[in-house]
Design an enzyme around this catalytic site. Structure first.
Site, mmCIF file in Angstrom:
data_model
loop_
_atom_site.group_PDB
_atom_site.id
_atom_site.type_symbol
_atom_site.label_atom_id
_atom_site.label_comp_id
_atom_site.label_asym_id
_atom_site.label_seq_id
_atom_site.Cartn_x
_atom_site.Cartn_y
_atom_site.Cartn_z
ATOM 1 N N ASP A 21 29.348 0.341 34.007
ATOM 2 C CA ASP A 21 29.623 0.766 35.369
ATOM 3 C C ASP A 21 30.865 0.077 35.935
ATOM 4 O OD1 ASP A 21 29.455 1.731 37.924
ATOM 5 O OD2 ASP A 21 27.747 0.489 38.509
ATOM 6 N N ASP A 68 35.270 5.352 38.507
ATOM 7 C CA ASP A 68 33.913 4.826 38.373
ATOM 8 C C ASP A 68 33.150 5.489 37.227
ATOM 9 O OD1 ASP A 68 31.412 3.793 38.648
ATOM 10 O OD2 ASP A 68 31.015 4.639 40.627
#
Ligand SMILES: *[C@@H]1O[C@H](CO)[C@@H](O)[C@H](O)[C@H]1NC(C)=O
Ligand SMILES: *[C@@H]1O[C@H](CO)[C@@H](O)[C@H](O)[C@H]1NC(C)=O
Ligand SMILES: *[C@@H]1O[C@H](CO)[C@@H](O)[C@H](O)[C@H]1NC(C)=O
Length: 424
Positions: free
Chosen positions: A122, A308
């Site tokens: 992440d 992201d």
């Protein structure tokens, strides 16, 4: 599928007078490591959108239609719980794992204190945490559980806690330890790892992933009293180059590589875009867009975006999303699924968004459909959920996997900066 992606890519239509020159980089040999990314089989658009909203605390305000002729697919029924074992060949650090039903994240194997667990990478957060024997029994169910007692290298970080909240419902908190973490051969001997004693239901139910590897900037790490560094920050000094590259494919597979920029993974120029790490994210300027061959338009609501890997969709400012779907035949904003849908046989236009001040990155229309989300009960035709959805007017645009899959991306500690290029 793979061939289609390479052919369809149209990155770097420079709208400045000059194209960005290709960076000249010496080919170096040294420490670099790669880890294959494994996809989860079933992706459900509305769940992915809800997850993204929760992660960033976005409150959706729907002004869509309640459609009488639209029957959404129930994700719990439609998606089989079949485990899809995808063994990927790898030069460094062999890797295999399973993909399961549920949301739409990508997971990769990580070794903690000699124990292999599959985790979600992440670049939108900075805590590493793993479901462990300290976690509630319900949270351990169906997961690969890290057992600190079975690790000879684990040490508790006395008095330290972590507490990460991704949004209203999504959270993890608990104690913190240090252990040796190996990602595809890149090793950190004292990596801070959260061992959650409390977890939100979303993480408990998500049996495809056993934790997160936060790869954003360490200034948003939540460990207290002493803030800790991310795996990327800890490993950077021992790498040949302080970079992580993401080479993600439309078929859901891909590779993360630490320490080197593999020249064979991209073609043409690489654009080097400056990153503002103040908010802890891989945040860059993205203030213009164009739909298909249309005119360049300004993005005024949120002219910056973050890269992201932990978010599935591409969440753009409302003006981008409205302009885009106004060019999509049959597109409607549907309350039932919380986003834009359209007949699956509609041809989608390309979308170009600025990366930095000088370059447009084009995402081919073929990569902008996220998944089938239901059927039109009048026509019997499949209805699809768009990979581009609104960020509901929040202050950042979140360019997740739908965007990242259309290119080769370098997360570079130097600058810091992001490199974007067309995949080979
Ligand atoms: C974690 O932080 C939230 C606020 O972000 C707070 O409400 C909650 O009580 C904290 N939990 C723990 C266990 O410290
Ligand atoms: C279903 O098809 C009808 C007839 O073509 C169309 O008017 C309607 O907008 C469609 N609904 C959805 C949700 O696509
Ligand atoms: C990108 O730019 C930064 C700062 O200008 C520089 O340090 C870095 O080496 C560049 N990255 C690449 C891949 O050229």
């Amino acid at each position: 599928m793979r061939f289609l992606i390479s052919l369809a890519l149209l990155l770097c239509l420079s709208y400045d007078a000059l194209a960005v020159p290709a960076p000249s980089r010496p080919q170096r040999k040294g420490r670099s490591f790669k880890v294959d990314r494994i996809r989860r089989r079933v992706a459900h658009g509305p769940s992915a959108l809800r997850k993204a909203y929760a992660k960033y605390g976005i409150v959706p305000t729907h002004f869509g239609l309640d459609l009488l002729d639209f029957e959404p697919i129930d994700p719990h029924q439609s998606s089989s719980t079949a485990v899809d074992d995808v063994a990927q060949p790898a030069e460094t650090g062999a890797v295999s794992a399973s993909a399961v039903q549920g949301g739409a994240e990508f997971v990769s194997p990580v070794t903690i204190g000699g124990q292999k667990v599959v985790m979600d990478f992440d670049t939108g957060s900075s805590d590493m945490w793993v479901i462990s024997t300290n976690s509630p029994a319900a949270a351990q169910q169906g997961h690969t559980v890290f057992d600190p007692a079975k690790s000879t290298t684990f040490k508790t970080l006395d008095g330290a806690t972590f507490n990460i909240t991704y949004g209203d419902q999504s959270f993890a908190n608990g104690i913190v330890g240090m252990d040796t973490v190996d990602i595809g051969g890149a090793t950190v001997t004292n990596q801070a790892i959260g061992l959650p004693t409390q977890l939100s239901q979303t993480f408990i139910e998500d049996t495809a992933s056993n934790g997160l590897v936060g790869l954003a900037f360490s200034n948003i790490n939540t460990v207290r009293p002493q803030q800790q560094k991310t795996f990327f920050d800890n490993v950077a000094a021992s790498l040949d180059e302080p970079v992580m590259t993401a080479s993600l494919k439309a078929d859901g597979t891909g590779v993360y590589e630490f320490g080197t920029i593999d020249q064979t993974k991209f073609q043409g120029n690489m654009v080097n875009v400056s990153v503002d790490p103040t908010n802890g994210f891989w945040q860059f300027q993205s203030a213009e867009f164009a739909v298909g061959n249309g005119a360049l338009q300004q993005i005024t609501t949120a002219p910056t975006a973050i890269a992201d890997t932990g978010t599935t969709l591409m969440l753009s400012s409302p003006e981008v999303v409205m302009a885009y779907y106004s060019q999509v035949q049959g597109a409607v904003l549907a309350n039932g699924v919380g986003g834009f849908i359209y007949p699956c046989n509609t041809q989608l236009p390309d979308l170009s968004v600025a990366v930095g001040g000088e370059t447009l990155a084009t995402i081919p229309g073929s990569l902008l459909t996220f998944s089938q989300v239901g059927v039109n009960t009048t026509t019997g035709q499949p209805v699809c959920f768009g990979g581009l959805q609104s960020n509901q007017g929040s202050s950042l645009q979140i360019y997740g996997d739908v965007f990242l899959k259309s290119m080769f991306v370098v997360f570079d500690k130097r600058g810091p900066s992001l490199g974007f290029a067309s995949p080979a």
